[in-house]
Design a protein around this motif. Sequence first.
Motif: not given
Length: 199
Positions: A33-36, A61-62, A104-106, A110-111
């Motif tokens: 799964h992506t972070y989004e 969630k972070a 990449m935006d995701d 996340m970072a």
Amino acid sequence: MAGDEHRRGRPRSEEAHQAVLDAVATLLNDQGHTYEELTVERIAGEAGVGKQTIYRWWRNKAAVVLEALLTGRLNLASEPVPNTGDLRADLMTWLDCELEQANMDDTLAMARSLMGALVTGGEETRQLFAERSVWDDMNLTQRIREEAEAGGLDPRTDPAAVASAIMDPFIIQLLTAGHPSRTWMEAQIQIVLHGALPR
């Protein structure tokens, strides 16, 4: 995250705590799964706990992802670092690949979220961060370790510390100033590796 988990006064079930952290690793590392796509609801479902159980102990969630990372359950996926015998060239090749992925935006989202969770975390967060380098198990660290074992670096070199010295400024540069130039990356690698050369 840790530090906020006791703020509502209810003791934390260690079994549920571990299940939540394992769920994050399963969703991100194993299921891809992506972070989004990762949500508190999805984490709760995978862990078999209620959503409010997570919010009782973590801010968002972070904060959950950060604790999973700092406790070694979640690994930062990265490509293997090539080993051509030229460490500087190998690191530049690898950083080019990482930079393409980081754009990449995701990945950037996340970072940024993890940075925020780290800054706002409590004392337990700071203890976890002090006890474990997020770079301990990275492919970058392994490549630096191989170089040291082959005699290309000072044998006293701490591979995780060298990886951190390369990646921490890289991430800060990426998040604040944008795409690091190749000249900047080359200079950063030169500065770090010069301090790790055999004496």
